[in-house]
Design an enzyme around this catalytic site. Structure first.
Site, PDB file in Angstrom:
ATOM      1  CG  HIS A  18      -1.709   1.168   1.338  1.00  0.00           C
ATOM      2  ND1 HIS A  18      -3.304   0.984   0.928  1.00  0.00           N
ATOM      3  CD2 HIS A  18      -0.937   2.605   1.686  1.00  0.00           C
ATOM      4  CE1 HIS A  18      -3.824   1.835   0.911  1.00  0.00           C
ATOM      5  NE2 HIS A  18      -3.065   2.996   1.596  1.00  0.00           N
ATOM      6  CD  GLU A  19       1.868   3.078   3.686  1.00  0.00           C
ATOM      7  OE1 GLU A  19       1.494   4.110   3.013  1.00  0.00           O
ATOM      8  OE2 GLU A  19       0.506   3.457   4.513  1.00  0.00           O
TER       9      GLU A  19
END
Length: 206
Positions: A18-19
């Site tokens: 996600h990051e």
């Protein structure tokens, strides 16, 4: 014990993917990335690569990507980018989580719709204490974690990706006062989210 290991590894992969998606799309949009963090608070491991600080912290229930210019409009900064580029950056994490959930559904069930229905049913059973089932499989847990992350982060709540998309659209209304409003609403949202996380964790422990 096996399922706990699957859960922890899946959680880490979900947060990291996600990051990293935020960071990669930010770079493609010419926005500088300062930090990519797995977890919150003071890091116990930190390395610098491609002029970005990559951190691991003790509190692993989440993560963040810090971009240049999140609190002021400067060259190469997030707030100075066009609204469309901001949206691309914000929704990159949700998109990669959803893609991973789809891939896991195809691997396990050879069906996207059936796999997502299984994830929905299980999440409903967890939060509303009804009867549900779980498959003892790493791929299943990975798909579930990514699907839950995508659903959570798309919510139009301050500090979450979906919430920031909504708040940033209000910039023309606030004009010169927008940055103050943006920082305040995100700070409040971040505090509320972390309180809710602790409540949920304690709920499941008890």
């Amino acid at each position: 014990m096996e399922m706990l290991i699957y859960l922890i590894i899946s959680l880490v992969i979900t947060i990291v993917s996600h990051e990293l998606a935020h960071a990669i799309v930010a770079k493609l949009c010419k926005v500088d990335v300062i930090t990519v963090s797995l977890g919150f608070f003071k890091p116990y491991l930190q390395v610098r690569f491609l002029n970005i600080k990559f951190r691991i912290t003790p509190f692993l229930f989440g993560g963040f990507t810090k971009l240049k210019g999140e609190d002021e409009k400067i060259e190469g900064g997030f707030l100075n980018a066009s609204y469309s580029k901001k949206v691309y950056i914000l929704l990159a994490g949700v998109t990669i989580n959803f893609i991973i959930a789809i891939i896991c559904s195809l691997i396990l069930f050879n069906s996207v719709t059936f796999g997502l229905k299984v994830y929905n049913d299980l999440l409903y059973s967890i939060f509303f204490e009804t009867r549900g089932y779980i498959i003892n499989s790493f791929v299943f847990m990975l798909g579930l974690m990514n699907y839950f992350s995508a659903l959570l982060n798309i919510l139009p709540f301050p500090a979450l990706d979906g919430g920031q998309v909504v708040v940033l659209a209000l910039e023309p209304l606030f004009k010169q006062n927008f940055i103050k409003f943006y920082l305040l609403i995100n700070r409040i949202g971040f505090i509320v989210i972390n309180i809710l996380q602790l409540i949920i964790i304690m709920y499941f422990i008890l």
